[in-house]
Design a protein around this motif. Sequence first.
Motif, PDB file in Angstrom:
ATOM      1  N   LEU A  95      87.345   6.279 -72.677  1.00 50.03           N
ATOM      2  CA  LEU A  95      86.623   5.282 -73.472  1.00 50.03           C
ATOM      3  C   LEU A  95      85.764   4.439 -72.546  1.00 50.03           C
ATOM      4  CD1 LEU A  95      89.295   3.923 -76.018  1.00 50.03           C
ATOM      5  CD2 LEU A  95      87.772   5.885 -76.231  1.00 50.03           C
ATOM      6  N   GLU A  96      84.474   4.375 -72.812  1.00 53.26           N
ATOM      7  CA  GLU A  96      83.561   3.558 -72.028  1.00 53.26           C
ATOM      8  C   GLU A  96      83.096   2.385 -72.878  1.00 53.26           C
ATOM      9  OE1 GLU A  96      80.292   5.677 -70.421  1.00 53.26           O
ATOM     10  OE2 GLU A  96      81.490   6.764 -68.932  1.00 53.26           O
ATOM     11  N   PHE A  97      83.343   1.174 -72.388  1.00 56.47           N
ATOM     12  CA  PHE A  97      82.938  -0.032 -73.107  1.00 56.47           C
ATOM     13  C   PHE A  97      81.599  -0.514 -72.584  1.00 56.47           C
ATOM     14  CE2 PHE A  97      87.499   0.138 -73.605  1.00 56.47           C
ATOM     15  CZ  PHE A  97      87.685  -0.217 -74.931  1.00 56.47           C
ATOM     16  N   ASP A  98      80.684  -0.756 -73.489  1.00 55.16           N
ATOM     17  CA  ASP A  98      79.357  -1.247 -73.112  1.00 55.16           C
ATOM     18  C   ASP A  98      79.481  -2.609 -72.446  1.00 55.16           C
ATOM     19  OD1 ASP A  98      76.676  -2.631 -73.549  1.00 55.16           O
ATOM     20  OD2 ASP A  98      76.226  -0.602 -74.257  1.00 55.16           O
ATOM     21  N   PRO A  99      78.762  -2.846 -71.381  1.00 54.01           N
ATOM     22  CA  PRO A  99      78.839  -4.164 -70.708  1.00 54.01           C
ATOM     23  C   PRO A  99      78.461  -5.328 -71.613  1.00 54.01           C
ATOM     24  CG  PRO A  99      77.755  -2.544 -69.298  1.00 54.01           C
ATOM     25  CD  PRO A  99      77.924  -1.884 -70.630  1.00 54.01           C
TER      26      PRO A  99
END
Length: 545
Positions: free
Chosen positions: A403-407
């Motif tokens: 899972l990649e969380f947007d900055p």
Amino acid sequence: MKVSFQIKLFISLVAFFSVLFALLGSYYYIDVGQQLYQEMSGRAKIQAEEIAVIPSLRKQVTEKNVPAIRDFMQKIAARSDASFIVIGDNKGLHLFHSVFADRIGKTLVGGDNEEVLQGKSTTTIRQGGLGISLRSKAPIFDDHGKVIGIVSVGYLTSYLDSITVNKVVNILIAAVLLLMALFVFSWFFTRSIKKQIFSLEPREIGLLVRQQKAMMESIYEGVIAIDDNLRIEVINQAARKLLGLSLPARQLRGKPIGDVIALVPFFERSAMLRQDTHDEICHFNDLTVIASRVRIMLENALQGWVITFRDRNEIDSLSAQLSQVKRYADNLRIMRHEQLNRMTTLSGLLHMGRYDEAIGYIQAQSEHAQELLDFISSRFSSPTLCGLLLGKAARAREKGVVLEFDPACEMRRPFPPLSESETISIIGNLIDNAIEATQRSPLPHAPVEILIKLSEQELIIEVADRGIGITPAIREHIFERGITTKTRGDHGIGLYLIDSYVTQAGGLIEVSDNAPSGTIFSLFIPAAGPARRTAQQLEDTDYAT
């Protein structure tokens, strides 16, 4: 031994009709007898008076010519239906008797000759030589108006009674046939009644009604039954309590449903006729409920609908508690599984004497976990949401998905248009769908990208995956209950709930392709929530069914 309702009803009908026919028969017998006596007395009087004025007879009586009187009167008696005809002189002696010829010269029997000898016609019922009879007597006058004899024409009462009995017997035969027909009708009628009441006894029906009433009042959900004209037939205590109604059920019965609940698309007649619906989220006055609607059919004819509903807040509260417990259990299981893997790896490194590598491994794992924890805890103020995102990240790693969380992620304050449980449900379902879609795509799996950003104007939630995507066949129906792209498990409710929550909050959902493969779900929910929507817009909302 208890007698069934059908037998009781049949016996009652038979007894009623039997008594009725007996009373009618008795009345008819008496009435026919009276009419017959009146008719025959008139006939006897006419015959007596007509015979008394025959000139030849008057002459023969004046001369007391018995042979002539006999010959003449025998011809008349032969044509008459009277039981007897008697001719007497002015002294009350027989000159002729149509039945007993030996009575000639003997005194007339009955003692009712005085008025006749005074010149009056009489009709009496007396005991005569043949028995009791109805007889009429008329005086015979000579040319000077002097009474010279008596004419008596009579009918035996036994003869009249036999005529009456014959008439009554004929009527009785018809009555018996009719009564038999009524018996057959009564039997089939009672069978039909029994069938319509489902072979239940009246006592059982009364008990069943009381049981159903108690059952209705004991149901925790609100229940309203309406007829085909949308008028209330039954409303239970829970429904009145949820809707804040103070009137008793008997006063609400017969009122249009629109007088109790502000009309919403849920009560649109075309939709109600088209199909039943289950667990639909809608507004009943100021209350958000989860409602179901089922048609009532009788012999293929619509009789009305039964509507059940419950407060969505209570359902959400229970759902949140269950979801929290489930998340805790899942997170603990995932953390245990990951920790076992790490300990196994660390144990292997230590057994091989690679201490530097073991220390590096521990530092790498700690840095990654701490980095994700720091990012999420610094960007989101809700502990529940933080726990959800950390748990989903661990679950995704276990399944081989990152899972990649947007900055730009940020949600540092509550969002009033959505309750915390609704927000958790939306984000959790979107991430679960993205993880599963990614798992079903070819390796290597691309990361799932997540953006959750709350600004002054709106809340944006965007989840993008590079999984298998959504087929065009179901793209237009993915928010309908039961529609899913998943191949196993109990699915088809997640996107339906997301659409319901977002629609109620006045938001918008966009679904687009994520080239070269995958799907992007973008949710835009205004910060003002439903308050920005007019009442007409709220009524025009197309709730998913």
